[in-house]
Design a protein around this motif. Structure first.
Motif, short mmCIF file in Angstrom:
data_model
loop_
_atom_site.label_atom_id
_atom_site.label_comp_id
_atom_site.label_asym_id
_atom_site.label_seq_id
_atom_site.Cartn_x
_atom_site.Cartn_y
_atom_site.Cartn_z
N ASN A 58 90.51 35.12 45.72
CA ASN A 58 90.90 36.51 45.48
C ASN A 58 90.89 36.85 43.99
O ASN A 58 90.85 38.03 43.62
CB ASN A 58 92.29 36.77 46.06
N GLN A 59 90.94 35.83 43.13
CA GLN A 59 90.89 36.06 41.69
C GLN A 59 89.47 35.92 41.14
O GLN A 59 89.22 36.22 39.97
CB GLN A 59 91.81 35.07 40.96
N LEU A 60 88.56 35.46 41.98
CA LEU A 60 87.20 35.20 41.52
C LEU A 60 86.44 36.52 41.35
O LEU A 60 86.31 37.30 42.29
CB LEU A 60 86.47 34.30 42.51
N GLN A 61 85.95 36.75 40.15
CA GLN A 61 85.22 37.99 39.86
C GLN A 61 83.71 37.79 39.85
O GLN A 61 82.95 38.74 40.05
CB GLN A 61 85.67 38.55 38.51
N HIS A 62 83.27 36.56 39.59
CA HIS A 62 81.84 36.27 39.54
C HIS A 62 81.55 34.94 40.23
O HIS A 62 82.24 33.95 39.99
CB HIS A 62 81.34 36.18 38.09
N LEU A 63 80.53 34.95 41.08
CA LEU A 63 80.03 33.71 41.69
C LEU A 63 78.51 33.74 41.58
O LEU A 63 77.84 34.54 42.24
CB LEU A 63 80.45 33.62 43.16
N VAL A 64 77.99 32.90 40.69
CA VAL A 64 76.55 32.87 40.42
C VAL A 64 76.02 31.51 40.84
O VAL A 64 76.47 30.47 40.34
CB VAL A 64 76.25 33.11 38.93
N LEU A 65 75.09 31.50 41.78
CA LEU A 65 74.54 30.26 42.32
C LEU A 65 73.09 30.11 41.87
O LEU A 65 72.27 30.99 42.10
CB LEU A 65 74.62 30.26 43.85
N PHE A 66 72.81 28.98 41.22
CA PHE A 66 71.43 28.69 40.81
C PHE A 66 70.71 28.08 41.99
O PHE A 66 70.77 26.88 42.25
CB PHE A 66 71.42 27.74 39.61
N SER A 67 70.00 28.94 42.73
CA SER A 67 69.19 28.50 43.85
C SER A 67 67.74 28.38 43.37
O SER A 67 67.48 28.36 42.17
CB SER A 67 69.34 29.48 45.01
N SER A 68 66.81 28.32 44.30
CA SER A 68 65.42 28.07 43.94
C SER A 68 64.47 28.79 44.88
O SER A 68 64.79 29.00 46.06
CB SER A 68 65.13 26.56 43.98
N VAL A 69 63.29 29.14 44.35
CA VAL A 69 62.25 29.70 45.21
C VAL A 69 61.83 28.70 46.28
O VAL A 69 61.28 29.08 47.31
CB VAL A 69 61.01 30.13 44.39
N THR A 70 62.13 27.43 46.05
CA THR A 70 61.84 26.42 47.08
C THR A 70 62.62 26.71 48.36
O THR A 70 62.11 26.53 49.46
CB THR A 70 62.19 25.01 46.56
N GLY A 71 63.86 27.17 48.22
CA GLY A 71 64.64 27.53 49.38
C GLY A 71 64.10 28.77 50.07
O GLY A 71 64.19 28.91 51.29
N PHE A 72 63.52 29.67 49.29
CA PHE A 72 63.02 30.94 49.83
C PHE A 72 61.64 30.78 50.47
O PHE A 72 61.38 31.30 51.55
CB PHE A 72 62.96 31.98 48.71
N TYR A 73 60.75 30.03 49.79
CA TYR A 73 59.38 29.90 50.27
C TYR A 73 59.09 28.55 50.92
O TYR A 73 58.17 28.44 51.72
CB TYR A 73 58.39 30.08 49.10
N GLY A 74 59.86 27.51 50.55
CA GLY A 74 59.52 26.16 50.95
C GLY A 74 58.50 25.57 49.99
O GLY A 74 57.78 26.29 49.30
N ASN A 75 58.47 24.22 49.93
CA ASN A 75 57.53 23.56 49.03
C ASN A 75 57.33 22.12 49.50
O ASN A 75 58.31 21.43 49.80
CB ASN A 75 58.05 23.57 47.59
N PRO A 76 56.09 21.65 49.61
CA PRO A 76 55.86 20.28 50.07
C PRO A 76 56.60 19.26 49.21
O PRO A 76 56.60 19.35 47.98
CB PRO A 76 54.33 20.12 49.93
N GLY A 77 57.24 18.30 49.87
CA GLY A 77 57.96 17.25 49.17
C GLY A 77 59.38 17.59 48.82
O GLY A 77 60.11 16.76 48.27
N GLN A 78 59.81 18.83 49.12
CA GLN A 78 61.15 19.26 48.73
C GLN A 78 61.94 19.81 49.92
O GLN A 78 62.68 20.79 49.78
CB GLN A 78 61.06 20.32 47.62
#
Length: 575
Positions: free
Chosen positions: A180-200
């Motif tokens: 309830n006190q958290l004002q910012h939550l920034v997650l470093f994700s990757s295009v690999t999660g969005f598109y997929g990538n061989p080996g990952q």
């Protein structure tokens, strides 16, 4: 009204992986934008003082000093031992450099050596930091590991290493704060999660969980500024010259460090408060697979239901939802592109609507897509024939759609429409929703297939429309997702001919055949585009037209040549 989060000098951020690398660069840039307080987390040890042998030694001479010191102590300076000591010293130096850069902005920074997957240690050390810095108001989760291997070669340890840093790390961080006190939550994700990538595969899974977590947290805490940033490849030490060459071959842009860091600051601006996920980087286009000379045939089954495809409620003809011909063609295209990674549709020819698919009591339990290879030129193109069919309860086969496709490794450069005319003649003054489901002769399409914003000009030979398609959610798109070709904007582009036939002949029309379709670039979502419909011929039962979909400058996204439409009376379409 939901209050939005504000960055201020009293903001306290905990930043996992924040003392080194890209996350450190982003944190420094954020501190320059708004000096506040930062708790940097990392597994590396911060040395209060360096060993005597290392002091005043730059990194180029450091390994030699390490070797000499080991020899003086009677130890063997193996490459592994030397590298281990070298990494420890250089990591500590980088951490100190990051802390100094942050504090130079007027911000406060503290480093904690801890593994974010160690729940107890993380809670204890953060509790100590909070006592003198204040409650945590923001999380930037940048920690992560890689273990790139093809899935059949991955071990359980590989998966755990990659998965836990991202997923358990986020869970542990959230358990250390009052949400309830958290004002910012920034997650470093990757295009690999969005598109997929061989080996990952493991990295893709972990990052896609971060993406979904961002949406869930945003729903639960709407006042918190939540964003999962799906980063592409950065121009950092991890991207070697060899890897850059591979990216160049795959047409993957690399994010310059200064540009990427500024993008983080931009995404944390209040104007982007409503956006829970953003992709920054090029699509991960797979390398083209080697093609052999054997010609193959594939058969794919699909069960289609109204429940799985909510958009169908916006495409109802004579009282029943009907599968748009463009969606049927997109099933064919997407299936072919999945069979041949690295190849994309350039064109299809001789597309025919043989028997539409209506979602009523006549709907078959399953439909079949048959794909037959006609010819293959390795690393260049593939020609295919495809047809969609079904069987009725008596075993009789019904053919619904057919086409011939050409997939290519390289798509030709975008051409320009030479007959561009965006002048307004004010003959048709209706705008936007007025064209749809408004009684009388208006188009029957619901929101998923809208909308023509306005008709710029119309004549017996041509009509030009200005269009915009608001992107549908993945859930709404169902089994017919937008990929390289967008079935919804392709359908929308053909509405121009309906408006033309209604204006000049008081009739409606439905697609029947397309002689040729070419795609050069994706039609943008949530942005204006234009359709120039050139009418070739009109008879009492049919109309033939060319549809050119382009931007304001005439750059062509796609074009449909020799599109045959069947003329229907308005009464039949509405009944």
């Amino acid at each position: 009204m939901t209050q939005t989060a504000q960055l201020s000098p009293s903001s306290v951020f905990v930043v996992s992986g924040g003392a080194k690398g890209i996350t450190a660069e982003c944190t420094i840039r954020l501190a320059q934008q708004q000096p506040c307080k930062f708790i940097l987390l990392g597994r590396s040890e911060l040395l209060e003082t360096e060993p005597d042998f290392a002091q005043n030694s730059d990194e180029s001479a450091l390994k030699k000093c390490i070797m000499e010191n080991l020899l003086s102590q009677g130890e063997k300076p193996t490459p592994m031992n030397v590298q281990k000591i070298y990494n420890k010293i250089t990591s500590s130096r980088e951490i100190k450099k990051t802390l100094a850069a942050i504090e130079k902005t007027g911000a406060k920074a503290e480093y904690i050596s801890v593994d974010v997957t160690n729940t107890q240690a993380l809670q204890e050390k953060l509790a100590t930091a909070v006592q003198h810095l204040g409650p945590i108001t923001g999380i930037i989760h940048g920690a992560g590991n890689l273990a790139d291997k093809l899935i059949e070669k991955k071990t359980e340890e590989d998966f755990e290493k990659v998965y836990t840093a991202k997923v358990q790390g986020l869970e542990n961080l959230l358990n250390c704060v009052n949400p309830n006190q958290l004002q910012h939550l920034v997650l470093f994700s990757s295009v690999t999660g969005f598109y997929g990538n061989p080996g990952q595969s493991d990295y893709a899974i972990a990052n896609e969980i971060l993406n979904k977590s961002a949406h869930i947290f945003k729903q639960s805490y709407p006042s918190c500024h939540v964003v999962a940033i799906n980063w592409g490849a950065w121009d950092s030490g991890m991207v070697t010259a060899e890897l850059k060459k591979i990216f160049q071959e795959r047409k993957i842009d690399i994010i310059p460090i200064a540009v990427g860091a500024q993008m983080l600051v931009k995404e944390m601006d209040n104007t982007n408060h409503a956006t829970a996920q953003v992709v920054i980087g090029s699509p991960l286009v797979p390398m083209a697979a080697e093609l052999d000379s054997e010609l193959r045939t594939y058969r794919i089954r699909r069960q289609m239901t109204l429940e799985a495809n909510p958009f169908l409620q916006d495409h109802t003809i004579a009282g029943s939802p009907v599968l748009p011909a463009t969606c049927a063609m997109t099933w064919i295209i997407n299936a072919c592109e999945q069979l041949y990674p690295g190849y994309r549709l350039f064109n299809y020819q001789d597309f025919k609507v043989l028997k539409g698919i209506t979602f009523n009591e006549t709907l078959a339990k399953e439909h079949f897509l048959e794909i037959e290879e006609i010819s293959k030129v390795n690393l260049e193109r593939i020609e295919l024939k495809a047809k969609i069919s079904s069987k009725n309860p008596q075993g009789r086969i019904h053919f619904h759609f057919s086409a011939q496709l050409n997939l290519q490794r390289e798509i030709p450069d975008v051409p320009t429409y030479e007959s561009l005319n965006l002048e307004e003649d004010n003959i048709i003054t209706a705008t936007g929703k007025d064209f749809y489901q408004n009684g009388g002769a208006t188009l029957f399409h619901g929101p998923a297939f809208q909308e023509i914003k306005r008709v710029l000009n119309i004549s017996p030979e041509k009509i030009t429309t200005e269009c915009l398609w608001p992107e549908l959610s993945a859930q709404q798109q169902g089994q017919f997702p937008v990929q390289w070709v967008n079935p919804y904007t392709t359908d929308l582009s053909m509405h121009a001919l309906w408006v033309w036939t209604q204006h000049f002949h008081q009739e409606g029309c439905l697609p029947g055949k397309v002689e040729k379709f070419e795609q050069f670039a994706m039609i943008p979502h949530n942005e204006t585009f234009y359709v120039s419909c050139e009418v070739i011929s009109k008879t009492p039962s049919s109309a033939i037209a060319n549809f050119i979909i382009h931007d304001r400058q005439g750059k062509i996204y796609s074009r449909m040549l020799g599109a045959h439409a069947i003329i229907w009376s308005m009464k039949m379409l509405r009944s």
